[in-house]
Design a protein around this motif. Structure first.
Motif, PDB file in Angstrom:
ATOM      1  N   GLY A 242     -16.835  89.221 -68.575  1.00 49.78           N
ATOM      2  CA  GLY A 242     -15.934  90.299 -68.194  1.00 49.78           C
ATOM      3  C   GLY A 242     -15.445  90.148 -66.767  1.00 49.78           C
ATOM      4  O   GLY A 242     -14.258  90.375 -66.467  1.00 49.78           O
ATOM      5  N   TYR A 243     -16.342  89.748 -65.870  1.00 47.83           N
ATOM      6  CA  TYR A 243     -15.976  89.561 -64.461  1.00 47.83           C
ATOM      7  C   TYR A 243     -14.958  88.443 -64.299  1.00 47.83           C
ATOM      8  O   TYR A 243     -13.954  88.586 -63.595  1.00 47.83           O
ATOM      9  CB  TYR A 243     -17.237  89.263 -63.652  1.00 47.83           C
ATOM     10  CG  TYR A 243     -17.035  89.124 -62.165  1.00 47.83           C
ATOM     11  CD1 TYR A 243     -17.006  90.238 -61.343  1.00 47.83           C
ATOM     12  CD2 TYR A 243     -16.880  87.868 -61.579  1.00 47.83           C
ATOM     13  CE1 TYR A 243     -16.838  90.112 -59.963  1.00 47.83           C
ATOM     14  CE2 TYR A 243     -16.711  87.725 -60.216  1.00 47.83           C
ATOM     15  CZ  TYR A 243     -16.682  88.853 -59.412  1.00 47.83           C
ATOM     16  OH  TYR A 243     -16.505  88.716 -58.050  1.00 47.83           O
ATOM     17  N   VAL A 244     -15.204  87.316 -64.970  1.00 49.71           N
ATOM     18  CA  VAL A 244     -14.272  86.185 -64.876  1.00 49.71           C
ATOM     19  C   VAL A 244     -12.879  86.599 -65.358  1.00 49.71           C
ATOM     20  O   VAL A 244     -11.867  86.351 -64.681  1.00 49.71           O
ATOM     21  CB  VAL A 244     -14.784  84.983 -65.699  1.00 49.71           C
ATOM     22  CG1 VAL A 244     -13.696  83.907 -65.816  1.00 49.71           C
ATOM     23  CG2 VAL A 244     -16.038  84.388 -65.065  1.00 49.71           C
ATOM     24  N   VAL A 245     -12.814  87.229 -66.520  1.00 55.89           N
ATOM     25  CA  VAL A 245     -11.511  87.581 -67.094  1.00 55.89           C
ATOM     26  C   VAL A 245     -10.805  88.639 -66.240  1.00 55.89           C
ATOM     27  O   VAL A 245      -9.590  88.554 -66.018  1.00 55.89           O
ATOM     28  CB  VAL A 245     -11.669  88.053 -68.551  1.00 55.89           C
ATOM     29  CG1 VAL A 245     -10.349  88.584 -69.091  1.00 55.89           C
ATOM     30  CG2 VAL A 245     -12.173  86.903 -69.422  1.00 55.89           C
ATOM     31  N   GLU A 246     -11.536  89.618 -65.743  1.00 61.51           N
ATOM     32  CA  GLU A 246     -10.902  90.633 -64.899  1.00 61.51           C
ATOM     33  C   GLU A 246     -10.402  90.031 -63.594  1.00 61.51           C
ATOM     34  O   GLU A 246      -9.310  90.364 -63.121  1.00 61.51           O
ATOM     35  CB  GLU A 246     -11.871  91.785 -64.637  1.00 61.51           C
ATOM     36  CG  GLU A 246     -12.143  92.627 -65.883  1.00 61.51           C
ATOM     37  CD  GLU A 246     -12.804  93.964 -65.583  1.00 61.51           C
ATOM     38  OE1 GLU A 246     -12.769  94.399 -64.406  1.00 61.51           O
ATOM     39  OE2 GLU A 246     -13.334  94.593 -66.525  1.00 61.51           O
ATOM     40  N   GLN A 247     -11.175  89.126 -63.012  1.00 62.70           N
ATOM     41  CA  GLN A 247     -10.718  88.481 -61.772  1.00 62.70           C
ATOM     42  C   GLN A 247      -9.521  87.570 -62.024  1.00 62.70           C
ATOM     43  O   GLN A 247      -8.743  87.289 -61.116  1.00 62.70           O
ATOM     44  CB  GLN A 247     -11.853  87.688 -61.130  1.00 62.70           C
ATOM     45  CG  GLN A 247     -13.014  88.529 -60.626  1.00 62.70           C
ATOM     46  CD  GLN A 247     -12.579  89.593 -59.630  1.00 62.70           C
ATOM     47  OE1 GLN A 247     -12.516  90.776 -59.956  1.00 62.70           O
ATOM     48  NE2 GLN A 247     -12.257  89.186 -58.427  1.00 62.70           N
ATOM     49  N   ALA A 248      -9.357  87.123 -63.274  1.00 61.55           N
ATOM     50  CA  ALA A 248      -8.203  86.278 -63.629  1.00 61.55           C
ATOM     51  C   ALA A 248      -7.002  87.109 -64.067  1.00 61.55           C
ATOM     52  O   ALA A 248      -6.028  86.555 -64.575  1.00 61.55           O
ATOM     53  CB  ALA A 248      -8.598  85.308 -64.739  1.00 61.55           C
ATOM     54  N   GLY A 249      -7.086  88.410 -63.886  1.00 66.70           N
ATOM     55  CA  GLY A 249      -5.934  89.256 -64.164  1.00 66.70           C
ATOM     56  C   GLY A 249      -5.935  89.930 -65.507  1.00 66.70           C
ATOM     57  O   GLY A 249      -4.964  90.614 -65.863  1.00 66.70           O
ATOM     58  N   GLY A 250      -7.015  89.767 -66.280  1.00 63.97           N
ATOM     59  CA  GLY A 250      -7.108  90.403 -67.581  1.00 63.97           C
ATOM     60  C   GLY A 250      -7.997  91.625 -67.542  1.00 63.97           C
ATOM     61  O   GLY A 250      -8.279  92.180 -66.481  1.00 63.97           O
ATOM     62  N   ARG A 251      -8.443  92.040 -68.721  1.00 59.30           N
ATOM     63  CA  ARG A 251      -9.317  93.198 -68.825  1.00 59.30           C
ATOM     64  C   ARG A 251     -10.501  92.881 -69.712  1.00 59.30           C
ATOM     65  O   ARG A 251     -10.437  91.966 -70.553  1.00 59.30           O
ATOM     66  CB  ARG A 251      -8.569  94.394 -69.419  1.00 59.30           C
ATOM     67  CG  ARG A 251      -7.663  95.120 -68.445  1.00 59.30           C
ATOM     68  CD  ARG A 251      -7.135  96.406 -69.072  1.00 59.30           C
ATOM     69  NE  ARG A 251      -8.233  97.299 -69.459  1.00 59.30           N
ATOM     70  CZ  ARG A 251      -8.070  98.386 -70.208  1.00 59.30           C
ATOM     71  NH1 ARG A 251      -6.882  98.704 -70.687  1.00 59.30           N
ATOM     72  NH2 ARG A 251      -9.111  99.142 -70.505  1.00 59.30           N
ATOM     73  N   SER A 252     -11.572  93.638 -69.521  1.00 60.69           N
ATOM     74  CA  SER A 252     -12.731  93.562 -70.418  1.00 60.69           C
ATOM     75  C   SER A 252     -13.037  94.962 -70.917  1.00 60.69           C
ATOM     76  O   SER A 252     -12.664  95.955 -70.291  1.00 60.69           O
ATOM     77  CB  SER A 252     -13.950  92.981 -69.691  1.00 60.69           C
ATOM     78  OG  SER A 252     -14.531  93.953 -68.829  1.00 60.69           O
ATOM     79  N   SER A 253     -13.739  95.031 -72.052  1.00 60.31           N
ATOM     80  CA  SER A 253     -14.061  96.339 -72.615  1.00 60.31           C
ATOM     81  C   SER A 253     -15.233  96.235 -73.584  1.00 60.31           C
ATOM     82  O   SER A 253     -15.415  95.212 -74.251  1.00 60.31           O
ATOM     83  CB  SER A 253     -12.842  96.909 -73.350  1.00 60.31           C
ATOM     84  OG  SER A 253     -13.136  98.168 -73.946  1.00 60.31           O
ATOM     85  N   ASP A 254     -16.007  97.310 -73.666  1.00 61.02           N
ATOM     86  CA  ASP A 254     -17.013  97.425 -74.714  1.00 61.02           C
ATOM     87  C   ASP A 254     -16.452  98.231 -75.885  1.00 61.02           C
ATOM     88  O   ASP A 254     -17.181  98.584 -76.812  1.00 61.02           O
ATOM     89  CB  ASP A 254     -18.293  98.062 -74.185  1.00 61.02           C
ATOM     90  CG  ASP A 254     -18.124  99.529 -73.796  1.00 61.02           C
ATOM     91  OD1 ASP A 254     -16.974 100.021 -73.739  1.00 61.02           O
ATOM     92  OD2 ASP A 254     -19.149 100.204 -73.552  1.00 61.02           O
ATOM     93  N   GLY A 255     -15.160  98.507 -75.825  1.00 64.85           N
ATOM     94  CA  GLY A 255     -14.489  99.325 -76.825  1.00 64.85           C
ATOM     95  C   GLY A 255     -14.004 100.632 -76.264  1.00 64.85           C
ATOM     96  O   GLY A 255     -13.077 101.248 -76.804  1.00 64.85           O
TER      97      GLY A 255
END
Length: 289
Positions: A242-255
């Motif tokens: 989640g951290y990698v993707v958010e730092q790359a400009g995306g989002r993470s979620s558990d739903g």
């Protein structure tokens, strides 16, 4: 790029130097052992070997207060006070996708460096990343400044991309779990996505996530009817990815919220994991709501 914090850089350098050795050491270690990890999964011989190698090396770094692994029940106390300044906890999935060993398909190593005692929220990560044992051994490292991709060879890191960002136009998707076990609302979302994007799913989280980083899109291992808590581990997989993707400009979620905002109850907590382009995760959360 060199990570500015010397302890974090030592962690990253140790993992990168060990990666070539781990990859070579997979040869002859493709079988399973008569043991299970704390999540109840059968361990490969390579899981245990990679964990011992990384655990010994990372625990020896001055400033690392804790080492935790998906393969160990307990947190290892490394000597430094994990609550002290310039002391960090390192959580590792030593061999993500080790079930792919038998078929000789992609796998990797995932790590997160927490500025807090474990178990910890993903918001306390100061760095996270992964090594991908693909046709080329690569390493992706995220800090609060940027996400960088390297090629690894002979223990050396060569920069491929100093500013990894998710492409604006998504191309690929991959969803884990058996379709009959998906909740009805997630099936609705999946039907929309499969009509728009190309399926890429290889059975190793790290390979599937790297497809999303490269081409844009979404990866998800949802809550299941038989396993509402999800399959993937928050400390070792959900938070770092989640951290990698958010730092790359995306989002993470558990739903419902960012993976980084989830409060852990225990070291081996599981969680649904969804990462990808902003609009795709927004649509997911809207559908599940």
């Amino acid at each position: 790029m060199t990570v500015s914090d010397p302890v974090v850089e030592s962690v990253v350098a140790t993992i990168s130097r060990s990666a070539t050795e781990i990859r070579q050491g997979l040869i002859g270690r493709r079988g399973t052992v008569d043991e299970e990890n704390p999540s109840g999964e059968t361990q490969a011989e390579a899981d245990i070997w990679a964990d011992e190698l990384l655990g010994d090396r990372l625990a020896a770094i001055d400033g690392v207060g804790q080492y935790a692994s998906e393969e160990r029940t307990e947190i290892v106390d490394c000597g430094a006070d994990p609550s002290a300044a310039e002391s960090y906890a390192v959580a590792v999935d030593p061999l993500d996708g080790s079930s792919n060993l038998k078929s000789n398909n992609t796998m990797g190593t995932i790590f997160g460096v927490y500025d807090a005692a474990l178990p910890a929220r993903g918001e306390t990560l100061v760095a996270a990343g992964f090594v991908l044992y693909g046709p080329i051994t690569t390493m992706v490292i995220a800090t609060d400044e940027t996400v960088t991709e390297y090629e690894l060879s002979g223990g050396e890191r060569t920069v491929v991309d100093r500013d990894v960002t998710l492409p604006a136009e998504p191309v690929v998707y991959g969803f884990g779990g058996r379709v009959p076990d998906w909740p009805v609302d997630f099936r609705e979302y999946a039907r929309e996505i499969e009509s728009e994007l190309k399926l890429r799913y290889g059975g190793a989280l790290i390979g599937d996530v790297n497809q999303v980083l490269t081409y844009g899109g979404t990866f998800g291992y949802p809550a299941l009817e038989s396993r509402p808590e999800g399959k993937l581990r928050l400390q070792f997989e959900g938070n770092p990815i989640g951290y990698v993707v958010e730092q790359a400009g995306g989002r993470s979620s558990d739903g419902t919220q960012s993976l980084l905002a989830v409060d852990p109850d225990a070291l081996h907590d599981r969680t649904p994991v969804h990462v990808g382009n902003d609009d795709l995760i927004e649509r997911l959360e809207a559908t599940l709501a």
